[in-house]
Design a protein around this motif. Structure first.
Motif, PDB file in Angstrom:
ATOM      1  N   UNK A  60       0.824  -1.208   0.000  1.00 45.91           N
ATOM      2  CA  UNK A  60       0.000   0.000   0.000  1.00 45.91           C
ATOM      3  C   UNK A  60       0.856   1.253   0.000  1.00 45.91           C
ATOM      4  N   UNK A  61       1.987   1.208   0.688  1.00 42.72           N
ATOM      5  CA  UNK A  61       2.881   2.368   0.713  1.00 42.72           C
ATOM      6  C   UNK A  61       3.446   2.648  -0.675  1.00 42.72           C
ATOM      7  N   UNK A  62       3.723   1.600  -1.447  1.00 39.83           N
ATOM      8  CA  UNK A  62       4.269   1.778  -2.796  1.00 39.83           C
ATOM      9  C   UNK A  62       3.248   2.388  -3.750  1.00 39.83           C
ATOM     10  N   UNK A  63       1.957   2.282  -3.421  1.00 40.42           N
ATOM     11  CA  UNK A  63       0.906   2.850  -4.264  1.00 40.42           C
ATOM     12  C   UNK A  63       0.518   4.263  -3.856  1.00 40.42           C
ATOM     13  N   UNK A  64       1.099   4.774  -2.760  1.00 43.20           N
ATOM     14  CA  UNK A  64       0.742   6.087  -2.250  1.00 43.20           C
ATOM     15  C   UNK A  64       1.469   7.188  -3.030  1.00 43.20           C
ATOM     16  N   UNK A  65       1.139   8.439  -2.704  1.00 48.78           N
ATOM     17  CA  UNK A  65       1.751   9.581  -3.381  1.00 48.78           C
ATOM     18  C   UNK A  65       3.224   9.730  -3.023  1.00 48.78           C
ATOM     19  N   UNK A  67       5.366   7.421  -2.933  1.00 47.48           N
ATOM     20  CA  UNK A  67       6.119   6.266  -3.432  1.00 47.48           C
ATOM     21  C   UNK A  67       7.423   6.678  -4.102  1.00 47.48           C
ATOM     22  N   UNK A  68       7.452   7.880  -4.706  1.00 42.27           N
ATOM     23  CA  UNK A  68       8.664   8.314  -5.411  1.00 42.27           C
ATOM     24  C   UNK A  68       9.818   8.542  -4.442  1.00 42.27           C
ATOM     25  N   UNK A  69       9.506   8.804  -3.169  1.00 35.32           N
ATOM     26  CA  UNK A  69      10.549   9.049  -2.178  1.00 35.32           C
ATOM     27  C   UNK A  69      10.958   7.788  -1.436  1.00 35.32           C
ATOM     28  N   UNK A  70      10.261   6.690  -1.682  1.00 35.29           N
ATOM     29  CA  UNK A  70      10.545   5.457  -0.958  1.00 35.29           C
ATOM     30  C   UNK A  70      11.653   4.676  -1.643  1.00 35.29           C
ATOM     31  N   UNK A  71      12.390   3.875  -0.905  1.00 31.49           N
ATOM     32  CA  UNK A  71      13.420   3.020  -1.518  1.00 31.49           C
ATOM     33  C   UNK A  71      12.778   1.893  -2.310  1.00 31.49           C
ATOM     34  N   UNK A  72      13.564   1.225  -3.119  1.00 32.89           N
ATOM     35  CA  UNK A  72      13.047   0.100  -3.886  1.00 32.89           C
ATOM     36  C   UNK A  72      12.644  -1.052  -2.981  1.00 32.89           C
TER      37      UNK A  72
END
Length: 345
Positions: A60-65, A67-72
């Protein structure tokens, strides 16, 4: 790029202060949870910690807004799979520091306890999880796919701190759907955890208590429910210098009284309760059928859910009064049901 990736966790100021105050980064390093390159382990841990409070999983975190700031996703999965990370040591050292802070705020006369609790960790949709097994749920009386989660916590009656846990598979190989990864180094913490998971529940319970004592944690009593309150485990805990208080089930277990082996219902008849309106019906001192003939005190109390029946609480500290035994077992465990349930989840 690395600077941007290191700032993807947006903790509140209060959480940042708590992480700093409790030296979370130091406990991670002491447990061998470190990386040589890339995003720090503390940043990844903060992200996973934050997901719990946001009631989201990694997908769910990868689908949030954000996501661009999250690591792979590989960064997260590798972090969780490293077998050399000693998560048990991290939890124990962090718990020790939290408990020390609690003890500064409370009286030295307050009773502290270890609490053993087990629950079913269901994974019915999983197929290829290591050591996934067929587990019997004693609440629903059904078999499910998953693990038995054995939890050890510390409490002073008002606060609760998780100290250690064991995720147990079935000791019977025919009940396991998957076996452990044979490529894991046998010297690592991950392999030791996997080997521990196929041991019996009483053995792991004794191991959790011993690990807590080895890490400097201290308690006056060990509280257990009916599943754990059996002579071998009680003797093992008393040998470590701890007292046991636990609910006893009416089974085939015998107790020695005046050179006679009696069941619980026979002991209840000996106390001859006369004040039927009292919740505490009486008590009797007997010995367990162990090598050391451990002396115990069994207190009989009225079952509030069905007043025509009674319950039995065992204590290896025979100097306690009947009311104090009931108070320690009843009040403390009642306050911790919510904590144990949420920690299991």
């Amino acid at each position: 790029m690395l600077t941007k990736k290191s700032s993807f966790v947006h903790l509140s100021q209060a959480m940042k202060n708590r992480f700093s105050e409790l030296n979370v980064g130091k406990h991670l390093r002491n447990a061998g949870i470190t990386k040589k390159l890339g995003i720090t382990c503390l940043s990844i841990f903060q992200l996973l910690f934050l997901l719990v409070f946001e009631h989201r999983n990694w997908y769910q975190a990868r689908l949030s807004k954000q996501a661009v700031d999250l690591p792979g996703k590989d960064v997260i999965y590798r972090f969780l799979k490293v077998p050399t990370f000693n998560w048990r040591k991290f939890l124990s050292s962090l718990s020790f520091e939290v408990i020390q802070r609690f003890q500064k705020l409370t009286s030295s006369k307050r009773v502290s306890v270890f609490i053993l609790d087990d629950s079913v960790y269901s994974r019915n949709r999983s197929k290829n999880v290591e050591l996934l097994s067929r587990i019997h749920d004693h609440v629903t009386h059904k078999f499910v796919k998953g693990f038995s989660l054995l939890t050890l916590g510390w409490s002073d009656g008002f606060s609760f701190v998780p100290v250690d846990f064991g995720l147990l598979s079935s000791a019977n190989q025919t009940n396991r759907f998957c076996e452990m990864d044979a490529s894991i180094d046998k010297r690592t913490s991950g392999f030791k955890r996997r080997r521990e998971s196929i041991q019996s529940k009483p053995n792991v319970a004794a191991l959790l208590i011993q690990n807590a004592l080895d890490n400097g944690l201290i308690a006056d009593y060990v509280l257990m429910d009916t599943w754990f309150t059996h002579a071998p485990l009680i003797e093992s805990i008393t040998e470590k210098g701890l007292f046991v208080i636990g609910m006893v089930k009416q089974m085939k277990q015998r107790y020695c009284s005046n050179d006679k082996l009696l069941k619980l219902e026979d002991l209840y008849k000996l106390i001859k309760p006369t004040l039927q309106k009292r919740d505490v019906l009486g008590s009797i001192q007997v010995c367990l059928q162990t090598e050391n003939q451990t002396p115990v005190k069994i207190v009989f109390v009225r079952n509030r859910n069905k007043k025509s029946e009674w319950l039995a609480i065992l204590s290896t500290d025979t100097t306690l009064s009947d009311e104090e035994i009931v108070r320690i077992y009843g009040i403390v465990t009642a306050k911790l049901k919510w904590f144990l349930r949420n920690f299991d989840e």
